[in-house]
Enzyme design. Structure first.
Site, short mmCIF file in Angstrom:
data_model
loop_
_atom_site.label_atom_id
_atom_site.label_comp_id
_atom_site.label_asym_id
_atom_site.label_seq_id
_atom_site.Cartn_x
_atom_site.Cartn_y
_atom_site.Cartn_z
N LEU A 153 -21.26 -9.75 18.03
CA LEU A 153 -21.62 -8.52 17.31
C LEU A 153 -20.80 -8.35 16.03
CD1 LEU A 153 -23.04 -5.62 17.38
CD2 LEU A 153 -20.88 -4.82 18.36
N SER A 160 -26.82 12.39 4.00
CA SER A 160 -25.44 12.62 3.59
C SER A 160 -24.84 11.43 2.84
CB SER A 160 -24.57 12.98 4.79
OG SER A 160 -25.08 14.12 5.45
N HIS A 180 -12.35 14.31 17.00
CA HIS A 180 -12.32 12.99 16.36
C HIS A 180 -11.78 11.94 17.33
CE1 HIS A 180 -13.49 15.00 12.82
NE2 HIS A 180 -12.32 15.47 12.48
N SER A 199 -16.51 9.22 4.96
CA SER A 199 -17.29 9.24 3.73
C SER A 199 -16.41 9.64 2.55
CB SER A 199 -18.46 10.23 3.86
OG SER A 199 -18.01 11.54 3.59
N GLY A 230 -16.30 17.77 15.36
CA GLY A 230 -15.64 19.05 15.15
C GLY A 230 -16.26 20.14 16.02
N ARG A 231 -17.60 20.14 16.07
CA ARG A 231 -18.29 21.16 16.85
C ARG A 231 -18.01 20.99 18.35
NH1 ARG A 231 -24.61 21.63 16.50
NH2 ARG A 231 -24.18 20.81 14.41
N ARG A 285 -11.77 17.56 2.94
CA ARG A 285 -11.35 18.28 4.14
C ARG A 285 -9.86 18.62 4.05
NH1 ARG A 285 -14.52 15.54 9.08
NH2 ARG A 285 -16.62 15.79 8.27
N GLU A 308 -36.25 2.94 10.43
CA GLU A 308 -36.69 4.02 11.33
C GLU A 308 -35.53 4.98 11.54
OE1 GLU A 308 -39.65 4.54 12.66
OE2 GLU A 308 -40.61 2.65 12.08
N ASP A 359 -21.98 12.29 14.02
CA ASP A 359 -21.71 13.69 13.64
C ASP A 359 -21.50 14.57 14.87
OD1 ASP A 359 -21.35 15.72 11.88
OD2 ASP A 359 -23.46 15.92 11.31
C1 V07 Z 1 -13.09 7.54 13.25
C2 V07 Z 1 -14.03 8.43 15.40
C3 V07 Z 1 -15.52 8.33 15.50
C4 V07 Z 1 -16.21 9.60 15.13
C5 V07 Z 1 -16.25 9.85 13.66
C6 V07 Z 1 -15.00 10.30 12.95
C7 V07 Z 1 -13.68 9.96 13.57
C8 V07 Z 1 -13.11 4.37 14.76
C9 V07 Z 1 -12.65 4.05 13.50
C10 V07 Z 1 -12.32 2.72 12.98
C11 V07 Z 1 -12.50 2.41 11.64
C12 V07 Z 1 -12.21 1.14 11.15
C13 V07 Z 1 -11.78 0.18 12.02
C14 V07 Z 1 -11.58 0.45 13.35
C15 V07 Z 1 -11.86 1.72 13.84
C16 V07 Z 1 -12.57 5.26 12.81
C17 V07 Z 1 -12.24 6.78 11.13
C18 V07 Z 1 -12.69 7.80 11.94
C19 V07 Z 1 -11.82 7.06 9.74
F1 V07 Z 1 -11.50 -1.07 11.55
N1 V07 Z 1 -13.34 5.67 14.84
N2 V07 Z 1 -13.01 6.24 13.67
N3 V07 Z 1 -12.20 5.51 11.56
N4 V07 Z 1 -13.55 8.58 14.05
#
Ligand code: V07
Length: 254
Positions: A145, A210, A51, A79, A37-38, A85, A221, A34
């Site tokens: 991992l 959330s 982002h 989410s 945006g801020r 949004r 934890e 989280d």
């Molecule tokens: C997103 C970057 C991290 C901060 C939170 C919101 C924005 C990596 C992925 C991703 C997702 C699936 C995947 C590979 C990479 C991602 C979204 C948003 C929707 F297989 N960062 N990131 N997906 N943010």
């Protein structure tokens, strides 16, 4: 005196704590990322710049998870509530998986990372699905991992859809009412073949779930920090891991 172990042993040495010095590392860490945006707003940048910065921190966090020998890293990327949004932000967010994988997939493969997702995958746009499906396929035999992205994920929706599937299978006489227990319900969740998280981290000062992993976090934890996700780094991560280590040590001592 608070017994807080420093990331650096002393200013003079400036030697980072070695990964081997951490004991009782959580096997599964879940993170609510989280504050993007801020972070952007504080810099007079558009939200999407936050982002983007957050995306690069995802890669750094994956490397830390490997370094500290964590088995599973679950990241809340999108989410079910995020659909409300502004349209351009939703579209930008859902293009990030492809962008992330374009840049980092070769490295993830090299590092033996397996990519998986939880959430309503089918309702995602094709450009998201195709990129992520390709990455899952490419990494399915990796045994390092497990990098698990919660994509279009909502916990209540997950539990509801589990209940519906259970009722269908009950109708098909696959089991009796007496056989419906916690274990059976767990098998119907997106997380069916995942261990529950040991540690949940949420950045940016908010202290709520959330709608994230409500069932799975029953014994987890929780660790909160005011740091915004794009500022998350090794020092903060190690602080969370040490707090976890100290809590589990206390718990073990009783
Ligand atoms: C997103 C970057 C991290 C901060 C939170 C919101 C924005 C990596 C992925 C991703 C997702 C699936 C995947 C590979 C990479 C991602 C979204 C948003 C929707 F297989 N960062 N990131 N997906 N943010």
């Amino acid at each position: 005196m608070p017994m807080k172990l420093p990331f650096f042993r002393s200013k003079k040495e400036a030697q980072p704590i070695q990964a081997e010095e951490l004991t009782n590392v959580p096997e599964h860490v879940a993170i609510i990322m989280d504050g993007n945006g801020r972070w952007a707003k504080q810099r007079g940048l558009p939200r999407i710049a936050g982002h983007k910065a957050g995306m690069d921190v995802v890669k750094e966090t994956v490397e830390l998870a490997i370094k500290y020998k964590i088995n599973v890293l679950t990241l809340f990327a999108f989410s079910t509530e995020n659909w409300s949004r502004p349209k351009h932000e939703v579209e930008y967010l859902l293009r990030l998986p492809k962008e992330f994988l374009h840049i980092y997939l070769p490295d993830l493969i090299k590092n033996n990372v397996r990519i998986e997702t939880i959430g309503d995958f089918d309702s995602l746009p094709n450009y998201t699905k195709e990129a992520v499906q390709y990455a899952k396929e490419k990494t399915k035999n990796n045994d390092g991992l497990l990098l698990n992205f919660a994509l279009n994920y909502g916990s209540r929706k997950e539990i509801l859809s589990a209940i519906k599937s259970i009722m269908k299978d009950f109708d098909d006489e696959k089991f009796s009412v007496e056989q419906v227990d916690e274990n059976l319900l767990s098998q119907y969740l997106y997380t069916h073949d995942l261990q529950d998280p040991d540690l949940l981290i949420r950045t940016s000062g908010e202290q709520r779930l959330s709608n994230f992993l409500l069932w799975q976090l029953a014994y987890t934890e929780f660790w909160f920090t005011d740091i915004l996700w794009p500022d998350f780094n090794e020092e903060i991560f190690v602080e969370a891991l040490m707090d976890y280590q100290n809590r589990s040590r206390r718990f073990g001592g009783i």
